[in-house]
Design a protein around this motif. Sequence first.
Motif, short mmCIF file in Angstrom:
data_model
loop_
_atom_site.label_atom_id
_atom_site.label_comp_id
_atom_site.label_asym_id
_atom_site.label_seq_id
_atom_site.Cartn_x
_atom_site.Cartn_y
_atom_site.Cartn_z
N LEU A 136 -7.14 -2.86 0.64
CA LEU A 136 -6.66 -2.60 -0.71
C LEU A 136 -7.71 -1.86 -1.53
O LEU A 136 -7.39 -0.92 -2.25
CB LEU A 136 -6.28 -3.91 -1.40
N MET A 157 -7.61 0.01 -11.97
CA MET A 157 -7.67 0.02 -10.50
C MET A 157 -9.11 -0.08 -10.01
O MET A 157 -9.41 -0.80 -9.06
CB MET A 157 -7.04 1.31 -9.95
N GLY A 173 3.45 6.38 -4.95
CA GLY A 173 3.26 6.74 -6.36
C GLY A 173 2.23 7.84 -6.49
O GLY A 173 2.44 8.82 -7.21
N LEU A 174 1.15 7.70 -5.77
CA LEU A 174 0.06 8.69 -5.86
C LEU A 174 0.54 10.06 -5.42
O LEU A 174 0.31 11.07 -6.09
CB LEU A 174 -1.11 8.24 -4.98
N PHE A 192 -7.08 1.65 -3.37
CA PHE A 192 -7.22 1.76 -4.82
C PHE A 192 -8.23 2.83 -5.18
O PHE A 192 -8.01 3.65 -6.07
CB PHE A 192 -7.69 0.43 -5.42
N THR A 246 -10.74 -2.90 -7.74
CA THR A 246 -11.49 -2.59 -6.53
C THR A 246 -12.83 -3.31 -6.51
O THR A 246 -13.17 -3.99 -5.54
CB THR A 246 -11.73 -1.08 -6.42
N SER A 251 -7.06 6.36 -4.40
CA SER A 251 -5.97 6.74 -5.29
C SER A 251 -6.51 7.14 -6.65
O SER A 251 -6.16 8.20 -7.17
CB SER A 251 -4.98 5.59 -5.46
N SER A 252 -7.36 6.29 -7.21
CA SER A 252 -7.81 6.62 -8.56
C SER A 252 -8.70 7.84 -8.56
O SER A 252 -8.57 8.70 -9.43
CB SER A 252 -8.51 5.43 -9.23
N ILE A 299 1.91 2.15 -3.41
CA ILE A 299 0.84 2.78 -4.18
C ILE A 299 0.68 4.24 -3.76
O ILE A 299 0.63 5.14 -4.58
CB ILE A 299 -0.49 2.02 -3.97
N VAL A 316 0.83 -1.21 0.00
CA VAL A 316 0.00 0.00 0.00
C VAL A 316 0.87 1.25 0.00
O VAL A 316 0.58 2.23 -0.70
CB VAL A 316 -0.94 -0.02 1.22
#
Lengths: 676, 255
Positions: free
Chosen positions: A560, A298, A74-75, A564, A302, A567-568, A71, A68
């Motif tokens: 998760l 993503m 990255g975000l 996800f 999800t 983030s998206s 992720i 996580v």
Amino acid sequence: MFYKIAINNVKRSFRDYSIYFLTLTIAVCIFYSFNSFEEQTAMLEMGKSTSEYMLTLNKLIAGTSIFVSFILGGLITYANNFLIKKRKKELGIYMTLGMSKGKISRILIFETLLIGLVSLAVGITLGIIVSQGLSVITAQLLAVEMSHYKFIVSIGAVIKSAVYFGIIYLLVMIFNQVTISKYKLIDMLNAAKKNEVVKLKNAYVSIFFFIVSLIVLAIAYVLILKNGLNSEGFLLIASLLLGVFGTMLFFFSLSNFMIHIVQKNKKLYLKDLNIFILRQINNKINTNFVSMSVICLMLFLTITLLFTMFSFKSTNDNMVAGNTSFDASSVLIAKNENLEENANDIETFLEKIDFTFEADEKHTFFSEYKLTLTLENLLSNYLSKQEQKEFQESYMLGALSAVKISDYNSILQLKGQKPKELKDNEVLVVSNYGRMNQALNKFMDNENTINIEGKDYAVKNDAPIEGNILTTATALTYFYLIIPDNFSGELQLDKTGYNVMFEGSDPKKSEEKFTNLFSSLWEDSTVDGTNYLVLGNTIDQVNTRVHGLSATVVFLGIYLGLIFLISSAAVMALQQLSDASDSFERYQSLRRIGVTEKLINKAILIQNLIYFAIPLGLAIIHSIVGISMVNEVFKAFSQGIIGSSMLVIISTLLVIYGGYFYATYVGFKNIVKSRN
Amino acid sequence: MNSILNVEKIEKYYGYKGNVTKAIDNISFKVDKGEFVGIMGPSGSGKTTLLNCISTIDTITTGHININNKDITVLKRKALENFRRDELGFIFQDFNLLDTLTAYENIALALTIQNRGTREIDRLIKSVAKKLEISELLNNYPFQLSGGQKQRVASARALVTEPSLILADEPTGALDSKSARLLLDTFEKLNKEFQSTILMVTHDAFTASYAHRILFIKDGRIFNELIRGEDTRKEFFNKIIEVVTLLGGDAGNVL
């Protein structure tokens, strides 16, 4: 001086980019909540095996947290890069004022530090509140009692969140330095004026690409649906790769295709600001097709993840029902070559190992026999080929089990139920096969007798009785015929066993006693040189095994899935908001030529709606395929689950994704309006 | 009464008590239908403020502005938006074309927001493009056009709705002299052949020499008024230069 600039900048970006800040805060909150799990659950009343299981779960969560944090890293880097780009001009002005790049770097570092600290503090505070509810949910999932409520702050999780996010922010700082050192002053000052490069593309080429993308996706869907998860590794990977490729091609060609189609429809094309909206979206999707594809995938993950998780849990819950009636159960598997008298009797066995029941450990013994009649004989007229295959795959075909009515009645009495009466020519059907498919129910509806070795026995009950004769975690599906005591057909002893209820004042002590017995027998059950196969479970062990598994899946799935999803949604929001500031001049132009505010707001709404809906739409189509595949796996057990789990998934999506959408819409309007 | 624009004693103040700047100080004038009027003045004279007030982008402090017999100073916000959309055409120094749209779409936008029918939109665009000689450019994006071409597209957008009044703010400001001349020729043609009423703000004497009448503004007041009458453009230009010299401080802007 620099600090003052930094603080003012943060204040300003707090307003403009509240979504960025919000995402950071939610991320910290989720991260803290799941990592505080260990301490949160310490107050639960857990047996020995549950506690052991919790250790495993904690390790799993810790492992997932690392994934996580990648992720989120990255975000955050992506979002930060976005914000820096937006501020090129401002930074350029600092430089023309004679500020060195080093000093500008310092401002940025201080800003990151400030945002980081505030989001950490707020996030952890929120996390502490949210995680209080977590222990209640855990208690329910694991079917354990919550003895007392305590407000818990997990210092370990606080430190862990601070360290993980500290590292992420540190990386962001380094990243900023690199970005700053690359920029040229002239580009920075002109950054605001630069238009997006409109990629001119042949309409026919984009239509061609779009159709190819649809074909590729269709092939991927067909491959997945036809072969399912059981397909060979190569096919599965091929269809996944095709899916990813098709998705990317879809977003690459979509907007040009869309423009071409809408242009054909003059009524739609030449209405209100549709021309403008179309071009705005086109630019955005075209330049961001990679991130759109990632977001779509993503979202797909999800939705599928959440669905799988719910299916798994409800399948488990469904099947465990009726299997946990006793506090402990044990069976001895009979051996045919063992000719010594009572060698297959578990009561004798217990005497041999000097095990005695306490007075308050109420227990009954029973014997289970195998008939010559098999399940396929019994249900042959009602089993479809597919169902037959399913039964075969779950090893349920073969000789039927039978229990004598006297044993069955004592089991019922131990459970506190009324005994049943059975005549010499009657049998009872006890089974939960009806939860898997309709074959047994159809049989019960249509047939009144069962023929065993030429003799007809009347089936006394109209529907199968649900309720296993023992507590078990391994064989959750069961089928027993309850036969009269003087049954005349051939009977082969299959196993002997006992059930126990702990009725003393300290059930935990008995629980521990039986847990120890079962684990020592599991390791070694040789007595006087003879090897016996004795299996046993306490209810705590069953709960751990069954509920523990579904709890693991649920926790990791939610963890998760949430990450996800935010983030998206956050990436979408940031892209739209940066588009808002890029397009500020365009909206001003619209106002100058006399476009009303109402039309502008409508245009903003439509634009955001389309932008958010497109990846979600494709993700939903992907998910339908993914879910039908997952459902194939659980099909045997999960009827009518889709409805309820879909409701939960859809409302989660609506609240989080929809919330981000709304915040983006409002933010977009403010940015476009603000400098008016 | 065929005056399209009637400005009555308007004033515009900026700032707060004790520190008031009068951007417009008691200005009155009329523009008749089919007139081509220029407004000149040095930087800071209040000409852009005046244009903004007439174009309903800004509000005045006192006075009245009537356009087509409608008092725009009393209109509500929504009515103003509709008024701006239907009665006014704008041409800006920096074109204000939408960079993401083709020339055709830029012009179409002015019509689609009036909810015109699709056939009518297409017909009107084609005819206005012919008038302004941009028919071949309709499918190009702004970044593929020269400054002069962009300004002609912008003019087409302003004209296509057949507004009562066209307001041009330094239309030649961002153009080279050749493009500027071409654009002004177009304006002249529009004014003569199609009776468009044009109000143009400029501080360039050459651009102003295309107008029929010029109002000179200094420090928020009308300082002088020149009428071209039967003069040739060259003679009118020389007269303008004289006034500009008189106004002072702005001679540098003379060609």
